[in-house]
Write a protein that holds these residues in place. Structure first.
Motif, PDB file in Angstrom:
ATOM      1  N   ALA A  35      -7.812  -0.007 -16.475  1.00  0.00           N
ATOM      2  CA  ALA A  35      -9.082  -0.446 -15.890  1.00  0.00           C
ATOM      3  C   ALA A  35      -9.199   0.022 -14.440  1.00  0.00           C
ATOM      4  N   PHE A  36      -8.072  -0.010 -13.728  1.00  0.00           N
ATOM      5  CA  PHE A  36      -8.062   0.444 -12.333  1.00  0.00           C
ATOM      6  C   PHE A  36      -8.435   1.928 -12.257  1.00  0.00           C
ATOM      7  N   VAL A  37      -7.873   2.713 -13.130  1.00  0.00           N
ATOM      8  CA  VAL A  37      -8.157   4.155 -13.133  1.00  0.00           C
ATOM      9  C   VAL A  37      -9.628   4.411 -13.445  1.00  0.00           C
ATOM     10  N   VAL A  38     -10.165   3.692 -14.417  1.00  0.00           N
ATOM     11  CA  VAL A  38     -11.584   3.848 -14.769  1.00  0.00           C
ATOM     12  C   VAL A  38     -12.467   3.510 -13.572  1.00  0.00           C
ATOM     13  N   ALA A  39     -12.151   2.400 -12.891  1.00  0.00           N
ATOM     14  CA  ALA A  39     -12.955   1.982 -11.734  1.00  0.00           C
ATOM     15  C   ALA A  39     -12.854   3.004 -10.608  1.00  0.00           C
ATOM     16  N   THR A  40     -11.652   3.517 -10.386  1.00  0.00           N
ATOM     17  CA  THR A  40     -11.452   4.477  -9.303  1.00  0.00           C
ATOM     18  C   THR A  40     -12.120   5.807  -9.610  1.00  0.00           C
TER      19      THR A  40
ATOM     20  N   MET B  53      -9.996   2.079   1.920  1.00  0.00           N
ATOM     21  CA  MET B  53      -9.583   1.585   0.611  1.00  0.00           C
ATOM     22  C   MET B  53      -9.792   2.612  -0.502  1.00  0.00           C
ATOM     23  N   PRO B  54     -10.894   3.357  -0.505  1.00  0.00           N
ATOM     24  CA  PRO B  54     -11.029   4.389  -1.542  1.00  0.00           C
ATOM     25  C   PRO B  54      -9.922   5.430  -1.495  1.00  0.00           C
ATOM     26  N   ILE B  55      -9.469   5.808  -0.288  1.00  0.00           N
ATOM     27  CA  ILE B  55      -8.378   6.781  -0.175  1.00  0.00           C
ATOM     28  C   ILE B  55      -7.122   6.207  -0.811  1.00  0.00           C
ATOM     29  N   ARG B  56      -6.817   4.973  -0.471  1.00  0.00           N
ATOM     30  CA  ARG B  56      -5.640   4.299  -1.040  1.00  0.00           C
ATOM     31  C   ARG B  56      -5.740   4.233  -2.554  1.00  0.00           C
ATOM     32  N   ASN B  57      -6.893   3.823  -3.074  1.00  0.00           N
ATOM     33  CA  ASN B  57      -7.055   3.661  -4.519  1.00  0.00           C
ATOM     34  C   ASN B  57      -6.959   4.990  -5.261  1.00  0.00           C
ATOM     35  N   LEU B  58      -7.476   6.035  -4.649  1.00  0.00           N
ATOM     36  CA  LEU B  58      -7.379   7.351  -5.270  1.00  0.00           C
ATOM     37  C   LEU B  58      -5.921   7.808  -5.347  1.00  0.00           C
ATOM     38  N   CYS B  59      -5.144   7.479  -4.307  1.00  0.00           N
ATOM     39  CA  CYS B  59      -3.714   7.820  -4.324  1.00  0.00           C
ATOM     40  C   CYS B  59      -2.989   7.053  -5.431  1.00  0.00           C
ATOM     41  N   ILE B  60      -3.323   5.779  -5.579  1.00  0.00           N
ATOM     42  CA  ILE B  60      -2.690   4.966  -6.621  1.00  0.00           C
ATOM     43  C   ILE B  60      -3.075   5.504  -8.003  1.00  0.00           C
ATOM     44  N   ALA B  61      -4.356   5.838  -8.177  1.00  0.00           N
ATOM     45  CA  ALA B  61      -4.806   6.386  -9.466  1.00  0.00           C
ATOM     46  C   ALA B  61      -4.072   7.688  -9.787  1.00  0.00           C
TER      47      ALA B  61
ATOM     48  N   GLN C  56      -1.006   8.403  -8.812  1.00  0.00           N
ATOM     49  CA  GLN C  56       0.365   8.054  -9.192  1.00  0.00           C
ATOM     50  C   GLN C  56       0.423   7.406 -10.575  1.00  0.00           C
ATOM     51  N   LEU C  57      -0.678   6.782 -10.984  1.00  0.00           N
ATOM     52  CA  LEU C  57      -0.729   6.188 -12.323  1.00  0.00           C
ATOM     53  C   LEU C  57      -0.974   7.226 -13.413  1.00  0.00           C
ATOM     54  N   THR C  58      -1.657   8.317 -13.055  1.00  0.00           N
ATOM     55  CA  THR C  58      -2.066   9.280 -14.081  1.00  0.00           C
ATOM     56  C   THR C  58      -1.477  10.680 -13.907  1.00  0.00           C
ATOM     57  N   LYS C  59      -1.064  10.999 -12.669  1.00  0.00           N
ATOM     58  CA  LYS C  59      -0.615  12.349 -12.294  1.00  0.00           C
ATOM     59  C   LYS C  59      -1.743  13.383 -12.423  1.00  0.00           C
ATOM     60  N   GLU C  60      -2.985  12.911 -12.391  1.00  0.00           N
ATOM     61  CA  GLU C  60      -4.142  13.796 -12.467  1.00  0.00           C
ATOM     62  C   GLU C  60      -4.552  14.221 -11.058  1.00  0.00           C
TER      63      GLU C  60
END
Length: 874
Positions: A173-178, A222-230, A232-236
Motif C-alpha cells: 500500500a505504501f508503494v502504491v501511495a508513493t 517527506m516525498p523524498i524520504r518516501n520515494l527512497c523507502i519505496a 528500497q522496498l521494490t528496487k525500482e
C-alpha cells in the motif's frame, strides 16, 4: 519511592522515631539552565554508565575536559576525556563499585590557562542485573563509516528489508501511495496554511507568518524520504530518479528564505536531502553529490552552531528535542566521513543523547509537560533509539525509562479515555487520538510488554482506522516487520489500581483500569520540574475523569505559546483545580514547583499527597517576564500573579472505590489571606444552598451520572460560579485538532469557594461524589470545634479542620475492611487499635480473608533531590 511498611503482625506496630514530614527550601529542582555539577557529594549512582554534567562557561570558543579516578589524587583507574565544546561527559562504561572522584576544566580561548573545578565525588553502587551500557562515541563514529546505504542498517540489511516486506500488505500500500508522486510538479516556496493577517498587531503578524510556513519543510522533504523507502522496498529505479529530481530542486531553495529558514523546516530539509544522498548514492552524479553534501553542510552547520555550550545545558529546548535532533542525527550519519564537520555533529548529538535522554523525565517513564505536548516528541523517541541501535547493535529500548513508559501511558492516558488535562494542548485529548495509538503500536514492536500489547489491542478494537494508511511510524513498522511474531496480551485488571510517577509528580488512581466505561480516574499533580516550558502552574491540581470523560480538569485553550489567554488563563493556576491565595496563583517558571511525598494504593482506597509549598511567589524568570512584556502585560496582581506569602500547601487526595474522591488541604501563609479552592469543568455547575456558612456545595450536569462537590472549612465560606475566562479564548490562528478540524474555543464552567475572611492558616475538606444514581446526603455526625465527623454512604470521614490543632484525616468503610489514617490519632479496626509508628505518617489498613495488610508511608524526597547534594532542605 515512599517508605511502605506491609505488616501482618501486631508485634511490628511499635512506634519509631522518624521524620514524617520533610520540606524543601531551594529555589528550584530543575533549573532552566544547569547551575550545579552532578554527581557530587557521595551521591549514589548505578554502575551502568553514569554521566558527568556541569554548568557552562560563557563564550563561543569555550572548551572543556574532564578527569575521573577512583582516588582523590587521580592516580588510580584514571579516565581522561579529550577536549570538547560541550558540558556533558557520558562515560559509556560500567564503573566498579566504590567511591569515585572527578573534576572538569574549562578554557575560554586557545592558549589560555585551563581553570579546574573543585574535586567532586560520588559512590557507584552495585547493580547486579539489567545493566544498560551505551557504546562509546568512537564505536558509533567508526560504524557510521559503513558503505551507503547506511541509514537504518541498510548496508547489511537491505536485502532482508526487501524480502521481509515483499508480501507485507502495508508495504504494498505504501508503494502504491508513493507512486502517485511520480511526475508531479515540483513544490513552490509558499505558505502551507495561508491566513489573513488583516488587523493583527506586529507581533501577531510575525507569529502568524511563522505559523503559515509551519510544516513546509516536511511537505517538501517527506516525498523524498518516501520515494527512497519505496525504492528500497521494490528496487525500482523510477522511485530513486524521482527522489533525485525533487532533492536537487529542494537543495537549491534559499536557506534564509521564509519557507525554510526556521528550525523545524530547516531540520526537515536536511533530513530529506540526507535520505536521498544515502539511499541513492550510487545513482547520483558527482555534481549532484556535491550539491546535496554542500547544502546539508550549510544548513546543518546553521543548526549546529546554536547547539554546543547551550543546548545541552538547557532543561529542555523543546524544538530541538522534538524534531531537529532527529533530523540532524540522520543527516550526520548519512554524510559521516564524507563531510568534515559531520564528525563533530555526530559526536555531539550522540553524546548529548547519551547524557540527557529522557530530557523531561528520569527513570519512571513519565514526561514533565503532560501528554498533550508529549506527542510532539514521539517520533524522536522512536527513531533515534532505532538509528543508534542499528549502528551500534545495542538495544536502546532496554533503558529503564523506556521499559516504564508503557505504564505511564496506561495509567495517565488509558485507551479510549481522556488524559490528565494538564500542560499545553491537553484539551486536544478528549479521547484516544491517532498519534497516541500509532506511537503505542510502534513502541510495542520493541518493548514487549503484555499490558502495552493490551493497550494497543483495545484501541484497535475501537479505532481501527487509526492503523490504516500512511503515518509517522510507517517506516518503523516496515523496519521491524515480522509476520511470525506473537505478542502476549494481558489485561491490566490484576495490576495495582494506582501508580505514582514521582519524577514528574503524577499520582494516578483508577477504579477499573481495564474498563473505561466504568472507570473513575483521579489524578494529582505536583511536578518537580515546575511550570517550565510547555508545563503549567498546576501544582497540587487534580483532574477527575469519569467513564472516560473529563469531569474536572484544566481549562482554556492553547491559542498560542504566550498570548493573553494563555498567560492569564490557560497556563495560570487560575485554570486549574488548585488553590489561590488572595486570588493569586503560582509562579510560572522552574521555581514554581511541587513534589509528591507520599502514595499508597489498595483494593478500595487509593491515596496521594502532593506538596506545593514552593510553588507560590513572584514570577522571577527572565524568560517569562519577557513573554509578558512582549504582549504588553505585567506579571502582577492584576494578572493573577504575585507574592501571596503562601508557605505551606499540602494536599491529600483519596479515591474511595469507584464513586468518591476526598481532598484534604493544609494551608498556611505568612499573613492572613483569602484562600480559594477552585473547580473547573466543561459541564454546567449549579450551586446549592447548604444553610451552613462553613459548607458550600454544587452539582454538575454531565450526562454521565450525578456529580456533586461539597466543601467544608472551620471558617465561613463563600462560593462563586461563572462560565467566563479572565481573558476571552479566541482561535485567532485557526488552530486545528488531530483530525484537521478547526477547534471551537468554548466557554467552560468555573467555581471558586473562598474563605469569607482572611486567615493565616486554613484547611479545606472536599468530598466529590460521582454516581450513576442520585448522590447521597453527607451527614454531619459531629463537629467538635472543627473536628468533623461525616458519614457518606458506606464511608465515615473524620477530618480536623481547626488549623490551630494538629492535622488529621481518617476514612473508614462501614465493614472496617478498609481504613485510612493520617496524622497521629489511633484508629480502631475490628475492635483493635492501631497506632501510627511514625507521628504524622499516612497509614492504610486493609483486611482480606482475616489477613491484615498495613502500609505506612512518610515523606520521600524526589529522586532529583536524593541524587543531588546541592539542594537545601529544611
Amino acid at each position: 519511592m515512599s517508605l511502605a511498611i506491609v505488616l501482618q503482625s501486631a508485634l511490628l506496630f511499635t512506634p519509631v522515631k522518624q521524620e514524617a514530614v520533610k520540606q524543601l527550601d531551594t529555589g528550584m529542582l530543575h533549573p532552566r539552565v544547569r547551575e550545579w555539577a552532578y554527581p557530587i557529594n557521595r551521591v549514589e549512582v548505578p554502575d551502568d554508565s553514569p554521566c558527568l554534567l556541569w554548568p557552562g562557561v560563557k563564550g563561543k570558543t569555550v572548551k572543556y575536559k574532564v578527569i575521573l579516578a577512583s582516588d582523590s589524587l587521580f592516580n588510580k583507574d584514571v579516565i581522561t576525556g579529550a577536549e570538547q565544546r560541550w558540558a556533558v561527559y557520558p562515560l559509556h562504561q560500567s564503573l566498579k563499585p566504590g567511591r569515585w572522584y572527578w573534576k572538569y576544566a574549562a578554557v575560554e580561548k586557545s592558549g589560555a590557562k585551563w581553570k579546574w573545578s573543585p574535586t567532586y565525588d560520588f559512590v557507584v553502587k552495585k547493580q547486579a542485573k539489567n545493566l544498560f551500557v551505551s557504546p562509546t562515541v568512537a564505536t558509533i563514529l567508526e560504524k557510521s563509516k559503513a558503505a551507503h546505504p547506511r541509514l537504518w542498517g541498510m548496508n547489511k540489511g537491505a536485502d532482508a528489508f526487501y524480502t521481509n516486506n515483499k508480501h507485507n500488505p502495508e508495504a504494498k500500500a505504501f508503494v502504491v501511495a508513493t507512486s502517485k508522486l511520480l511526475g508531479q510538479e515540483l513544490p513552490e516556496e509558499k505558505p502551507t496554511r495561508p491566513r489573513d493577517t488583516t488587523g493583527m498587531n506586529a507581533l501577531q503578524r510575525k507569529q502568524m507568518v511563522e505559523f503559515m510556513y509551519h510544516g513546509f519543510g516536511e511537505k517538501v522533504a517527506m516525498p523524498i524520504r518516501n520515494l527512497c523507502i519505496a525504492f528500497q522496498l521494490t528496487k525500482e529505479e523510477r522511485f530513486i530518479k524521482e527522489a533525485i529530481k525533487r532533492a536537487v530542486h529542494v537543495a537549491k531553495m534559499n536557506p534564509d528564505g521564509l519557507a525554510t529558514r526556521d528550525d523545524f523546516n530547516n531540520g526537515n530539509i536536511i533530513e530529506g536531502l540526507a535520505w536521498l544522498y544515502d539511499a541513492g548514492f550510487k545513482y547520483l552524479t558527482a555534481e549532484e553529490k556535491n550539491l546535496l553534501k554542500n547544502t546539508i553542510g550549510i544548513r546543518g552547520q546553521k543548526i549546529y552552531e546554536g547547539l554546543p555550550n547551550r543546548f545541552e545545558l538547557q532543561m529542555c529546548d523543546n524544538h530541538v528535542w522534538q524534531h531537529i535532533m532527529r533530523n540532524f542525527s540522520i543527516a550526520a550519519v548519512a554524510v559521516a566521513s564524507e563531510l568534515p564537520q559531520a564528525h563533530e555533529w555526530l559526536t555531539y548529538v550522540y553524546e548529548i543523547w547519551s547524557a540527557r535522554f529522557p530530557v523531561l523525565g528520569t527513570n519512571d517513564g513519565g514526561w514533565h509537560e503532560g501528554n498533550g505536548y508529549f506527542r510532539t516528541h514521539y517520533e524522536t523517541l522512536i527513531y533515534l533509539p532505532e538509528l543508534f541501535g542499528n549502528i551500534s547493535g545495542v538495544d536502546y529500548f532496554k533503558q529503564s525509562w523506556m521499559q516504564n513508559l508503557p505504564y505511564y501511558m496506561l495509567y495517565s492516558y488509558p485507551p479510549n479515555s481522556t488524559s490528565t488535562a494538564v500542560g499545553d494542548m491537553h484539551e486536544n485529548l478528549g479521547g484516544t487520538v491517532k498519534m497516541q495509538a500509532i506511537f503505542a503500536d510502534a513502541l510495542a514492536l520493541k518493548v514487549n510488554n503484555p499490558y502495552l500489547n493490551w493497550y494497543v489491542s483495545e484501541i484497535r478494537k475501537s479505532k481501527p482506522d487509526y492503523f490504516k494508511g500512511n503515518d509517522d511510524f510507517q517506516l518503523f513498522r516496515l523496519l521491524n516487520f515480522n509476520p511470525k511474531a506473537t505478542k502476549p496480551v494481558v489485561s491490566p485488571s490484576a495490576l495495582p489500581k494506582g501508580r505514582v510517577f514521582n519524577d514528574v509528580g503524577l499520582a494516578a488512581m483508577h477504579s477499573d483500569l481495564a474498563h473505561t466505561g466504568k472507570n473513575l480516574t483521579s489524578y494529582l499533580m505536583a511536578n518537580p520540574f515546575g511550570a517550565a516550558g510547555h508545563g503549567h502552574a498546576a501544582q497540587n491540581a487534580f483532574t477527575i475523569n469519569y467513564k472516560g470523560k473529563k469531569v474536572f480538569g484544566g481549562t482554556g485553550f492553547y491559542s498560542n505559546f504566550s498570548d493573553a489567554h494563555n498567560l492569564l488563563d490557560y497556563r495560570s493556576s487560575r485554570a486549574y483545580n488548585t488553590i489561590l491565595a488572595d486570588s493569586l496563583g503560582q509562579r510560572i517558571g522552574e521555581d514554581g514547583y511541587g513534589w509528591m511525598p507520599r502514595f499508597m494504593t489498595g483494593a478500595h482506597i487509593q491515596y496521594a499527597l502532593g506538596d506545593a509549598s514552593n510553588a507560590y511567589g513572584e514570577v522571577t524568570t527572565d524568560f517569562w517576564l519577557g513573554r509578558f512584556k512582549e504582549i504588553g502585560l505585567k506579571a502582577d496582581k492584576n494578572s493573577g500573579y504575585g507574592n501571596s506569602g503562601v508557605k505551606l500547601y499540602r494536599r491529600h487526595m483519596l479515591q474511595l472505590d469507584s464513586n468518591y474522591v476526598v481532598l484534604y488541604d493544609e494551608l498556611e501563609a505568612v499573613k492572613p489571606v483569602k484562600w480559594t479552592t477552585q473547580f473547573h469543568s466543561p459541564f454546567n455547575m449549579n450551586g446549592k444552598e447548604s444553610g451552613n456558612a462553613l459548607t458550600q456545595s454544587f452539582d454538575l450536569t454531565t450526562g454521565l451520572g450525578h456529580v456533586n462537590a461539597a466543601i467544608y472549612a472551620h471558617t465561613p465560606l463563600q462560593m462563586s460560579i461563572h462560565d467566563k475566562y479572565n481573558f476571552p479564548a479566541k482561535n485567532w490562528k485557526g488552530k486545528t485538532d488531530d483530525e484537521d478540524n478547526v477547534i471551537e474555543f468554548k466557554d467552560q464552567w468555573h467555581a471558586g469557594i473562598s474563605t469569607a475572611n482572611p486567615v493565616q492558616q486554613n484547611r479545606f475538606l472536599t468530598i466529590i461524589q460521582l454516581k450513576n444514581g442520585v448522590v447521597e446526603v453527607v451527614k454531619l455526625l459531629n463537629d467538635v470545634n472543627g473536628l468533623y465527623h461525616l458519614k457518606l454512604g458506606q464511608w465515615e470521614i473524620m477530618a480536623e479542620l481547626n488549623a490551630t490543632k494538629p492535622a488529621s484525616l481518617q476514612v473508614k468503610s462501614a465493614n472496617e475492611n478498609s481504613v485510612f489514617s493520617y496524622g497521629n490519632r489511633p484508629v480502631k479496626v475490628k475492635s483493635k487499635v492501631y497506632e501510627h509508628r511514625v507521628k504524622g505518617s499516612s497509614m492504610l489498613i486493609e483486611l482480606k480473608n482475616n489477613v491484615i495488610n498495613k502500609q505506612e508511608v512518610v515523606d520521600s524526597l524526589p529522586d532529583v533531590v536524593n541524587f543531588d547534594a546541592g539542594f537545601k532542605r529544611k
